[in-house]
Design a protein around this motif. Sequence first.
Motif, PDB file in Angstrom:
ATOM      1  N   VAL A 198       0.851  -1.192   0.000  1.00 60.76           N
ATOM      2  CA  VAL A 198       0.000   0.000   0.000  1.00 60.76           C
ATOM      3  C   VAL A 198       0.888   1.245   0.000  1.00 60.76           C
ATOM      4  CG1 VAL A 198      -1.954   1.168   1.080  1.00 60.76           C
ATOM      5  CG2 VAL A 198      -1.661  -1.300   1.409  1.00 60.76           C
ATOM      6  N   TYR A 231       0.634   5.647  -0.209  1.00 57.99           N
ATOM      7  CA  TYR A 231      -0.258   6.780  -0.003  1.00 57.99           C
ATOM      8  C   TYR A 231       0.441   8.080  -0.409  1.00 57.99           C
ATOM      9  CZ  TYR A 231      -2.088   3.493   3.605  1.00 57.99           C
ATOM     10  OH  TYR A 231      -2.565   2.408   4.299  1.00 57.99           O
ATOM     11  N   HIS A 246      -4.521   6.642  -2.614  1.00 55.26           N
ATOM     12  CA  HIS A 246      -3.637   5.548  -2.249  1.00 55.26           C
ATOM     13  C   HIS A 246      -3.743   4.432  -3.272  1.00 55.26           C
ATOM     14  CE1 HIS A 246      -7.273   3.610  -0.625  1.00 55.26           C
ATOM     15  NE2 HIS A 246      -6.597   2.478  -0.654  1.00 55.26           N
ATOM     16  N   TYR A 248      -3.641   0.287  -3.367  1.00 56.35           N
ATOM     17  CA  TYR A 248      -3.589  -1.000  -2.695  1.00 56.35           C
ATOM     18  C   TYR A 248      -3.185  -2.001  -3.771  1.00 56.35           C
ATOM     19  CZ  TYR A 248      -4.825  -4.902   0.300  1.00 56.35           C
ATOM     20  OH  TYR A 248      -4.776  -6.041   1.069  1.00 56.35           O
ATOM     21  N   ARG A 290       1.929  -2.098   5.022  1.00 51.88           N
ATOM     22  CA  ARG A 290       1.544  -3.454   4.627  1.00 51.88           C
ATOM     23  C   ARG A 290       0.056  -3.595   4.884  1.00 51.88           C
ATOM     24  NH1 ARG A 290       1.749  -8.774   7.028  1.00 51.88           N
ATOM     25  NH2 ARG A 290       2.464  -7.929   9.010  1.00 51.88           N
ATOM     26  N   GLY A 291      -0.650  -4.104   3.897  1.00 51.86           N
ATOM     27  CA  GLY A 291      -2.084  -4.284   4.055  1.00 51.86           C
ATOM     28  C   GLY A 291      -2.495  -5.679   3.654  1.00 51.86           C
ATOM     29  N   THR A 292      -3.350  -6.298   4.436  1.00 48.26           N
ATOM     30  CA  THR A 292      -3.896  -7.618   4.108  1.00 48.26           C
ATOM     31  C   THR A 292      -5.399  -7.588   4.337  1.00 48.26           C
ATOM     32  OG1 THR A 292      -3.825  -8.604   6.315  1.00 48.26           O
ATOM     33  CG2 THR A 292      -1.761  -8.592   5.046  1.00 48.26           C
ATOM     34  N   GLU A 293      -6.061  -8.690   4.007  1.00 51.19           N
ATOM     35  CA  GLU A 293      -7.509  -8.747   4.226  1.00 51.19           C
ATOM     36  C   GLU A 293      -7.832  -8.756   5.718  1.00 51.19           C
ATOM     37  OE1 GLU A 293      -5.691 -10.921   2.621  1.00 51.19           O
ATOM     38  OE2 GLU A 293      -5.924 -12.912   3.513  1.00 51.19           O
ATOM     39  N   LEU A 294      -6.814  -8.980   6.524  1.00 52.68           N
ATOM     40  CA  LEU A 294      -7.030  -9.004   7.965  1.00 52.68           C
ATOM     41  C   LEU A 294      -6.864  -7.632   8.596  1.00 52.68           C
ATOM     42  CD1 LEU A 294      -5.129 -12.294   8.867  1.00 52.68           C
ATOM     43  CD2 LEU A 294      -7.587 -11.971   8.509  1.00 52.68           C
ATOM     44  N   GLY A 295      -6.244  -6.727   7.870  1.00 54.53           N
ATOM     45  CA  GLY A 295      -6.052  -5.406   8.434  1.00 54.53           C
ATOM     46  C   GLY A 295      -4.880  -4.689   7.820  1.00 54.53           C
ATOM     47  N   SER A 296      -4.631  -3.509   8.314  1.00 57.26           N
ATOM     48  CA  SER A 296      -3.507  -2.711   7.826  1.00 57.26           C
ATOM     49  C   SER A 296      -2.584  -2.418   8.987  1.00 57.26           C
ATOM     50  CB  SER A 296      -3.993  -1.422   7.186  1.00 57.26           C
ATOM     51  OG  SER A 296      -4.607  -0.600   8.149  1.00 57.26           O
ATOM     52  N   TYR A 297      -1.365  -2.093   8.642  1.00 54.58           N
ATOM     53  CA  TYR A 297      -0.336  -1.921   9.637  1.00 54.58           C
ATOM     54  C   TYR A 297       0.238  -0.516   9.571  1.00 54.58           C
ATOM     55  CZ  TYR A 297      -0.986  -6.919   9.870  1.00 54.58           C
ATOM     56  OH  TYR A 297      -1.554  -8.160  10.012  1.00 54.58           O
ATOM     57  N   GLU A 298       1.207  -0.261  10.401  1.00 50.87           N
ATOM     58  CA  GLU A 298       1.784   1.069  10.565  1.00 50.87           C
ATOM     59  C   GLU A 298       2.178   1.684   9.237  1.00 50.87           C
ATOM     60  OE1 GLU A 298       5.142   1.017  13.142  1.00 50.87           O
ATOM     61  OE2 GLU A 298       5.843   3.004  12.562  1.00 50.87           O
ATOM     62  N   GLN A 299       1.897   2.966   9.073  1.00 48.48           N
ATOM     63  CA  GLN A 299       2.331   3.696   7.890  1.00 48.48           C
ATOM     64  C   GLN A 299       3.734   4.262   8.140  1.00 48.48           C
ATOM     65  OE1 GLN A 299      -0.343   6.475   5.995  1.00 48.48           O
ATOM     66  NE2 GLN A 299      -2.138   5.267   6.570  1.00 48.48           N
ATOM     67  N   PHE A 304       6.463   6.937   6.684  1.00 52.33           N
ATOM     68  CA  PHE A 304       6.466   8.146   5.874  1.00 52.33           C
ATOM     69  C   PHE A 304       7.842   8.457   5.303  1.00 52.33           C
ATOM     70  CE2 PHE A 304       2.327  10.188   6.328  1.00 52.33           C
ATOM     71  CZ  PHE A 304       1.752   9.416   7.321  1.00 52.33           C
TER      72      PHE A 304
END
Lengths: 112, 115
Positions: free
Chosen positions: B31, B33, B48, B50, B95-104, B106
């Motif tokens: 992902v 942004y 963004h 995905y 990192r993004g998955t169908e279970l959720g997203s993680y720290e961005q 920058f």
Amino acid sequence: AQRVTQPEKLLSVFKGAPVELKCNYSYSGSPELFWYVQYSRQRLQLLLRHISRESIKGFTADLNKGETSFHLKKPFAQEEDSAMYYCALSGPSNTGFQKLVFGTGTRLLVSP
Amino acid sequence: DAMVIQNPRYQVTQFGKPVTLSCSQTLNHNVMYWYQQKSSQAPKLLFHYYDKDFNNEADTPDNFQSRRPNTSFCFLDIRSPGLGDAAMYLCATSRGTELGSYEQYFGPGTRLTVT
């Protein structure tokens, strides 16, 4: 509407004093809340998120759903805490994508 | 070190002259942004990606476009910059998955000046 309000643009304290950076939010549902920090000449980085319930660098933040607040606190400020602090929210992250809505930030200055 | 890189750090363009800002990452995040941050304002999400799927925010002007030729690179194109587009532009990855997203994570940002 999703909104994050940080009422203070600048917070100036002396070293060793307690610090509280205020954050209020507006969101219909159950948001995730975050604090991001930007030190001088560095990039924006995550400090803590409410679901982790951690203490990072002595900072803590508790989500108060009744008051829709997520204030950042530290009992004894250090000079190295001087930075720009942004409160942010996102919706539930089960989509794999995290839309962050940021507040306008509070600059914390810790004087010796 | 794995990181998010933005080039250039400072960009000056003329009113109406197309400009491209670039972002690259070595984190292998799926992902990416783009945020716009005007002076004394909050960073605001423009769009963004995905994976290869582009997602535009409803209030992002048509003047702003983006390209992601591969996982590592993402570009922000401003077709006809106006004075109001002067801002800091931040790239972030997660990192993004169908279970959720993680720290961005920058990048350092590109400061755009429009003359």
